[in-house]
Motif scaffolding. Structure first.
Motif, mmCIF file in Angstrom:
data_model
loop_
_atom_site.group_PDB
_atom_site.id
_atom_site.type_symbol
_atom_site.label_atom_id
_atom_site.label_comp_id
_atom_site.label_asym_id
_atom_site.label_seq_id
_atom_site.Cartn_x
_atom_site.Cartn_y
_atom_site.Cartn_z
ATOM 1 N N UNK A 87 -31.581 18.707 2.761
ATOM 2 C CA UNK A 87 -31.012 20.146 3.464
ATOM 3 C C UNK A 87 -32.072 21.119 3.488
ATOM 4 N N UNK A 88 -32.073 22.122 4.153
ATOM 5 C CA UNK A 88 -33.151 23.138 4.240
ATOM 6 C C UNK A 88 -32.883 23.801 2.793
ATOM 7 N N UNK A 89 -34.008 24.290 2.351
ATOM 8 C CA UNK A 89 -34.171 24.623 1.073
ATOM 9 C C UNK A 89 -33.761 26.266 1.241
ATOM 10 N N UNK A 90 -34.285 26.834 2.048
ATOM 11 C CA UNK A 90 -33.929 28.226 2.260
ATOM 12 C C UNK A 90 -33.702 28.491 3.597
ATOM 13 N N UNK A 91 -33.416 29.960 4.070
ATOM 14 C CA UNK A 91 -33.243 30.397 5.285
ATOM 15 C C UNK A 91 -34.341 30.191 6.210
ATOM 16 N N UNK A 92 -35.786 30.305 5.481
ATOM 17 C CA UNK A 92 -36.716 30.255 6.515
ATOM 18 C C UNK A 92 -36.923 29.028 7.447
ATOM 19 N N UNK A 93 -36.030 28.022 7.012
ATOM 20 C CA UNK A 93 -36.170 26.829 7.924
ATOM 21 C C UNK A 93 -35.230 27.089 9.081
ATOM 22 N N UNK A 94 -33.994 28.044 8.986
ATOM 23 C CA UNK A 94 -33.374 28.006 10.098
ATOM 24 C C UNK A 94 -34.062 28.760 11.178
ATOM 25 N N UNK A 95 -34.965 30.026 10.721
ATOM 26 C CA UNK A 95 -35.623 30.738 11.768
ATOM 27 C C UNK A 95 -36.875 30.539 12.207
ATOM 28 N N UNK A 126 -40.534 26.732 15.242
ATOM 29 C CA UNK A 126 -40.807 25.098 15.658
ATOM 30 C C UNK A 126 -39.577 24.586 15.269
ATOM 31 N N UNK A 127 -38.367 25.094 14.756
ATOM 32 C CA UNK A 127 -37.082 24.568 14.365
ATOM 33 C C UNK A 127 -36.672 23.910 15.751
ATOM 34 N N UNK A 128 -35.776 22.823 15.525
ATOM 35 C CA UNK A 128 -34.831 22.388 16.574
ATOM 36 C C UNK A 128 -33.735 23.171 16.582
ATOM 37 N N UNK A 129 -33.298 24.165 16.043
ATOM 38 C CA UNK A 129 -32.235 24.864 16.116
ATOM 39 C C UNK A 129 -31.984 25.541 17.212
ATOM 40 N N UNK A 130 -30.861 25.548 17.809
ATOM 41 C CA UNK A 130 -30.564 26.075 19.275
ATOM 42 C C UNK A 130 -31.443 25.439 20.414
ATOM 43 N N UNK A 131 -32.057 24.478 20.220
ATOM 44 C CA UNK A 131 -32.592 23.612 21.340
ATOM 45 C C UNK A 131 -31.659 22.759 21.643
ATOM 46 N N UNK A 132 -31.614 22.285 23.045
ATOM 47 C CA UNK A 132 -30.947 21.041 23.313
ATOM 48 C C UNK A 132 -31.768 20.126 22.986
ATOM 49 N N UNK A 164 -30.550 16.168 11.426
ATOM 50 C CA UNK A 164 -31.094 14.917 11.643
ATOM 51 C C UNK A 164 -32.363 14.728 10.875
ATOM 52 N N UNK A 165 -32.324 13.827 9.917
ATOM 53 C CA UNK A 165 -33.381 13.587 9.212
ATOM 54 C C UNK A 165 -33.754 15.067 8.322
ATOM 55 N N UNK A 166 -32.858 15.771 7.859
ATOM 56 C CA UNK A 166 -33.143 16.789 7.351
ATOM 57 C C UNK A 166 -33.495 18.158 8.148
ATOM 58 N N UNK A 167 -33.522 17.910 9.600
ATOM 59 C CA UNK A 167 -33.910 18.959 10.443
ATOM 60 C C UNK A 167 -32.499 19.486 10.979
ATOM 61 N N UNK A 168 -32.300 20.666 10.834
ATOM 62 C CA UNK A 168 -30.947 21.428 11.487
ATOM 63 C C UNK A 168 -31.036 21.470 12.953
ATOM 64 N N UNK A 199 -22.669 22.035 21.926
ATOM 65 C CA UNK A 199 -22.640 22.244 20.550
ATOM 66 C C UNK A 199 -22.296 20.822 19.726
ATOM 67 N N UNK A 200 -23.121 20.773 18.732
ATOM 68 C CA UNK A 200 -22.620 19.675 17.903
ATOM 69 C C UNK A 200 -21.452 20.267 17.044
ATOM 70 N N UNK A 201 -20.454 19.613 16.868
ATOM 71 C CA UNK A 201 -19.337 19.782 16.213
ATOM 72 C C UNK A 201 -18.647 18.693 15.427
ATOM 73 N N UNK A 202 -17.586 19.036 14.324
ATOM 74 C CA UNK A 202 -17.148 18.109 13.802
ATOM 75 C C UNK A 202 -15.504 18.026 13.864
ATOM 76 N N UNK A 203 -14.857 16.802 14.072
ATOM 77 C CA UNK A 203 -13.493 16.898 14.233
ATOM 78 C C UNK A 203 -12.957 15.527 13.462
ATOM 79 N N UNK A 204 -12.167 15.832 12.360
ATOM 80 C CA UNK A 204 -11.475 14.743 11.577
ATOM 81 C C UNK A 204 -12.672 13.825 11.139
ATOM 82 N N UNK A 205 -13.781 14.364 10.655
ATOM 83 C CA UNK A 205 -14.552 13.517 10.054
ATOM 84 C C UNK A 205 -15.758 12.719 10.936
#
Lengths: 182, 121
Positions: free
Chosen positions: A8-16, A19-25, A53-57, A136-142
Motif C-alpha cells: 500500500x502507499x506509505x503516505x499521501x504523496x503517492x496519491x498526488x 506520475x501516479x496512475x490515479x485518475x488515469x484510465x 495494481x502491484x502497489x500502485x493506486x 471507475x473501479x469499485x467493489x461489490x460483494x467481494x
C-alpha cells in the motif's frame, strides 16, 4: 487473491504524484483487472475505495471485450459482463439518475442529460458486441467491478487485438515501471 | 479481490485444440475463430475451419445469420460426443469478417507469453 495485498502507499504523496496512475484510465486486461487488490482507507482525507495494481493506486480503467451477460433493471441499473479472452469483467451502469437522491441537488436538465446518456450506453451493451468500457473501479460483494462511465461499440474485429497489444505494451513500459519505482 | 463468476472463453486456435490439449475436455469454456465451411439450418450446426483444423459449433442458442466463407468467432462450452468428436455449444457468436487471422495468431502468442510473465512476476 493476489499476494500484492500488503503493498500500500506509505503516505499521501503517492496519491498526488503527477506520475501516479490515479485518475488515469488505465488499460487493463481482465486477468489483471480481476487481480486488483482493495484497500479501505481509515483516513477520511483519502478516497475510501482504493484499488491497487502491484502497489500502485488505480481508480479508473479502460477495458475491452465481448458482452457475454446482460441483466437490465429498467430505470435502476444494467449489470453486464465482458470477456476479453483472459477473463470476465463485471460492469454496472447506473440508470437511476432521475429517482436517486444522489442527483437531487443537481440541475434537473443536467440530470436528464446524464440519464439520457446512461440509457444510450445501456443500449450499446448488447450480447455478442465488442465494447470498449471506461469507468471507475469499485467493489461489490467481494468482487471487483467497473462502475461504467461510457460504453463504445467497436465494429472492427481487429480492435480486440489492438487492445491486447496496447495493454501488454503499457504494462511493460509504463505500469510495471511505476510499480518498480516505488 | 475475487474474480467474477462467469466463465471466460479461453482463447484457442483450432489447430491447437486436439486431444493432447488441456482445453480438450467436457465443459471447457473456449473462444474459437474460423472461417465458416458449412451450416445446417435443420440442426443449427456450423462447421468452422482454421488452416487444416475444423470444429463443429452448435448454434441453436444464437440468433444470427450465417454466410459460408465468412469468419466467425464463438464463445461457448466444449462437449465431447461419444466418439470423442468435439462440438462447441456456443452462447455468444459474431461475424468477424475483416479480422487479420495472422495478426490474431501472433498476438495470441504474445498475450499468452505476457500472462505467463505476469503470473511469475
Amino acid at each position: 487473491m493476489s499476494n500484492q495485498t500488503n503493498q500500500k502507499p506509505s503516505n499521501k504523496e503517492t496519491l498526488i504524484n503527477p506520475n501516479s496512475l490515479h485518475n488515469t484510465h488505465v488499460k487493463l486486461l481482465a486477468f489483471d483487472f480481476n487481480s486488483l487488490t482493495h484497500f479501505q482507507s481509515p483516513s477520511s482525507s483519502h478516497d475510501p475505495n482504493l484499488f491497487y495494481r502491484k502497489g500502485i493506486p488505480i481508480s479508473r480503467v479502460q477495458v475491452f471485450g465481448v458482452v457475454v451477460t446482460r441483466d437490465l433493471k429498467p430505470e435502476k441499473f444494467l449489470r453486464f459482463s465482458i470477456d476479453d479472452g483472459t477473463g470476465c469483467i463485471q460492469c454496472i451502469l447506473w440508470l437511476n439518475q432521475l429517482t436517486s437522491a444522489y442527483f437531487s441537488r443537481r440541475c434537473p436538465s443536467d440530470v436528464r442529460s446524464i440519464a439520457q446518456m446512461a440509457n444510450i450506453h445501456s443500449i450499446r451493451a448488447q450480447i455478442g458486441f465488442d465494447v470498449r468500457v471506461r469507468g471507475r473501479v469499485s467493489g461489490f460483494r467481494g468482487l471487483v467491478q467497473i462502475t461504467v462511465d461510457d460504453v463504445v461499440v467497436e465494429r472492427d474485429p481487429n480492435c480486440q487485438i489492438l487492445h491486447w497489444l496496447e495493454c501488454i505494451n503499457l504494462s511493460r513500459k509504463c505500469y510495471d515501471v511505476q510499480s518498480c519505482k516505488k | 479481490m475475487a474474480s467474477s463468476t462467469v466463465n471466460s472463453g479461453a482463447l484457442v486456435i483450432l489447430e491447437e485444440l486436439n486431444p493432447s490439449s488441456p482445453l480438450f475436455q467436457n465443459g471447457a469454456s473456449l473462444r474459437v475463430t474460423g472461417k465458416l465451411l458449412d451450416y445446417a439450418v435443420v440442426t443449427a450446426v456450423a462447421v468452422i475451419a482454421d488452416g487444416s483444423a475444423t470444429l463443429m459449433i452448435d448454434t441453436q442458442h444464437l440468433k444470427m445469420n450465417f454466410r459460408v466463407g465468412s469468419i466467425y468467432q464463438f464463445i461457448g462450452e466444449l462437449f465431447l460426443e461419444s466418439d470423442r468428436q468435439p462440438i462447441l455449444r456456443a452462447r455468444v457468436g459474431r461475424n468477424a469478417d475483416g479480422m487479420d487471422l495472422n495478426l490474431y495468431r501472433q498476438s495470441l502468442k504474445l498475450l499468452k507469453e505476457f500472462q505467463a510473465e505476469q503470473a511469475h512476476s
